[in-house]
Write an enzyme that holds these catalytic residues in place. Structure first.
Site, PDB file in Angstrom:
ATOM      1  N   HIS A 313       0.857  -1.189   0.000  1.00  0.00           N
ATOM      2  CA  HIS A 313       0.000   0.000   0.000  1.00  0.00           C
ATOM      3  C   HIS A 313       0.892   1.239   0.000  1.00  0.00           C
ATOM      4  O   HIS A 313       2.109   1.142   0.059  1.00  0.00           O
ATOM      5  CB  HIS A 313      -0.877   0.017   1.267  1.00  0.00           C
ATOM      6  CG  HIS A 313      -1.956  -1.014   1.246  1.00  0.00           C
ATOM      7  ND1 HIS A 313      -3.268  -0.699   1.028  1.00  0.00           N
ATOM      8  CD2 HIS A 313      -1.916  -2.360   1.405  1.00  0.00           C
ATOM      9  CE1 HIS A 313      -3.994  -1.801   1.051  1.00  0.00           C
ATOM     10  NE2 HIS A 313      -3.204  -2.824   1.278  1.00  0.00           N
ATOM     11  N   GLU A 392       3.591   0.024   3.785  1.00  0.00           N
ATOM     12  CA  GLU A 392       3.074   1.332   3.356  1.00  0.00           C
ATOM     13  C   GLU A 392       4.271   2.014   2.712  1.00  0.00           C
ATOM     14  O   GLU A 392       5.181   2.483   3.400  1.00  0.00           O
ATOM     15  CB  GLU A 392       2.565   2.161   4.539  1.00  0.00           C
ATOM     16  CG  GLU A 392       1.293   1.627   5.204  1.00  0.00           C
ATOM     17  CD  GLU A 392       0.012   1.904   4.423  1.00  0.00           C
ATOM     18  OE1 GLU A 392       0.070   2.494   3.325  1.00  0.00           O
ATOM     19  OE2 GLU A 392      -1.058   1.522   4.930  1.00  0.00           O
TER      20      GLU A 392
HETATM   21 ZN   LIG Z   1      -4.006   1.281   1.064  1.00  0.00          ZN
END
Ligand SMILES: [Zn+2]
Ligand SMILES: *[C@@H]1O[C@H](CO)[C@@H](O)[C@H](O)[C@H]1NC(C)=O
Ligand SMILES: *[C@@H]1O[C@H](CO)[C@@H](O)[C@H](O)[C@H]1NC(C)=O
Length: 436
Positions: A313, A392
């Site tokens: 992500h 992330e």
């Molecule tokens: Zn995400």
């Protein structure tokens, strides 16, 4: 006849959602410093006048808020009423988008490059041809179709072709607007199939990999064609009026796929409102994309030993460990949390060594915010993969989802370094017991 044609044109115009333009939208950095400020910001967020780039609002968590030109005065009034400080960081959000969608003037169709963001068609075409070029070890798998009937395509990489192998699943692009995620996953495929680095070779060959760069194809396409900030899928089943929430009705088309998995579904950090950006869906696994992944994993669990589930992500530069609802001492709810933390720290130190990019390691509740129904939490708590991480990726918010294309390759290089180091730690801790 002319009337008929006019009518047709009108109907087409009405059905086609308008391209959302972010021209003259300003971007502010806001970091609440007390519970009172958090509450005030949550109230502002719930009015839906502005677009918060991070869904969670927490003391000390640096957020970014997109403010349209016509909402500028309203925003300043809210802030001064609540005495909250905001720092203007971008004058024109659309200019970041314009920079991000730049494509090379001349494109060699035989060559796939990571110096611009590829469309879904480009990614899928490349996967087909790359699998064909490495057909002794690579093949394409299609695990299902989206609401708009696009295939959910993955690359299977199997070097050893042995019985009862270790199995790794890589899932990217669950959130449409996080464009760096698919670009990282295609890079991982390229590295696994072509790198000569011994660490990459070990990681590629120890495990049978199932790599899905774009697990939300409809949303990904929509983030190119209609709204750069789109996050959810495009399932129209729950379409409704969003006027009472001060949102366009189009917001009710789609489910947040990373809230739709069957692990503590709809308990925290998710919404039951179809108009919400974190809408968890009418039920766990209501969506073709999350259900297809779960079905695949259930099938794979009978064919070998599940080892890795890696989710990609952006943004904030964090390596998240399950479970996303626990913090403090409760992180030990994940049975091997200490191992995961150690693997993560080793990997992120190595990641930093490449371009001095720093990542923090921990549970989402600890270092970001609480969520439930996320794919990687289900992978740990529902499917029982021992090694589960969520990256992330870049950056920490200067560009956020609108990361410039020049950062794709450095991001990919450092991420790969981190993964290889993590695999080294995994082997030394005995999670992998194959013959090398
Ligand atoms: Zn995400
Ligand atoms: C899982 O296995 C079943 C039964 O073999 C098959 O019909 C289905 O297509 C598989 N699903 C996925 C996503 O691999
Ligand atoms: C690396 O980044 C840190 C902050 O994250 C900074 O303090 C340091 O100067 C950087 N080092 C180099 C060599 O750029």
């Amino acid at each position: 006849m002319i009337i008929k044609i006019l009518l047709l044109i009108t109907i087409i115009a009405v059905n086609k959602a308008e391209y959302v333009n972010y021209r003259n939208h300003k971007l502010y950095r806001v970091t609440p410093s007390s519970d009172k400020e958090v509450q005030a910001l949550l109230d502002i967020k719930n009015n839906n006048d502005f677009l918060f780039w991070l869904e969670g609002v927490k003391v000390g968590l640096e957020n970014r808020i997109d403010v349209a030109q016509e909402k500028q005065e309203l925003f300043e009034k809210y802030l001064s009423d609540a005495s909250i400080k905001a720092e203007l960081v971008v004058d024109d959000v659309q200019s970041l988008i314009d920079n991000q969608v730049k494509r090379p003037l001349v494109r060699n169709t035989n060559e796939y490059v990571w110096d611009y963001y590829q469309t879904l068609d480009e990614i899928y075409e490349w996967m087909d041809s790359f699998a064909a070029a490495h057909s002794t070890v690579a093949s394409i798998i299609n695990i299902g179709y989206t609401a708009e009937e696009r295939p959910i395509k993955g690359m299977v990489i199997d070097y050893k072709k042995i019985g009862d192998p270790y199995i790794g699943v890589i899932e990217g692009g669950l959130h449409a607007r996080e464009w760096i995620s698919p670009a990282t996953c295609t890079w991982i495929i390229k590295e696994f199939l072509t790198s000569n680095d011994p660490g990459v070779r070990s990681m590629a060959e120890d495990v049978v990999w199932y790599i899905f760069p774009v697990t939300n194809p409809d949303g990904y396409v929509y983030s190119f064609t209609d709204n750069r900030m789109w996050r959810k899928n495009r399932n129209p089943a729950m379409k409704t009026s969003c006027a009472q929430w001060n949102l366009p009705d189009d917001m009710s088309v789609g489910v947040d796929l990373n809230r739709n998995f069957d692990f503590l579904w709809m308990t925290v950090g998710a919404s039951s409102n179809p108009c919400a950006i974190t809408y968890a869906g009418p039920a766990a696994f209501s969506e073709q994309e999350s259900l297809a992944l779960a079905n695949l994993i259930n099938n794979l669990s009978k064919q070998g030993s599940l080892l890795y589930y890696l989710s990609y992500h952006s943004f904030t530069q964090l390596l998240l460990i399950p479970y996303s609802h626990v913090q403090g001492k409760d992180v030990l709810e994940a049975d091997n949390y200490a191992d995961l933390f150690e693997i993560g720290i080793k990997g992120m130190d190595k990641l930093t060594a490449r371009h001095n990019t720093t990542y923090r390691v921990g549970t989402s509740a600890d270092i970001l915010y609480e969520v439930s129904g996320a794919g990687f939490d289900w992978a740990k708590g529902g499917a029982h993969f021992p090694l589960v991480f969520l990256f992330e990726l870049r950056d920490t918010g200067n560009f956020g989802f609108l990361l410039p294309p020049e950062e794709i390759i450095p991001n990919n290089e450092e991420t790969m370094d981190g993964m290889v180091e993590m695999h080294r730690a995994v082997r030394s801790m005995g999670y992998y017991r194959g013959s090398a």
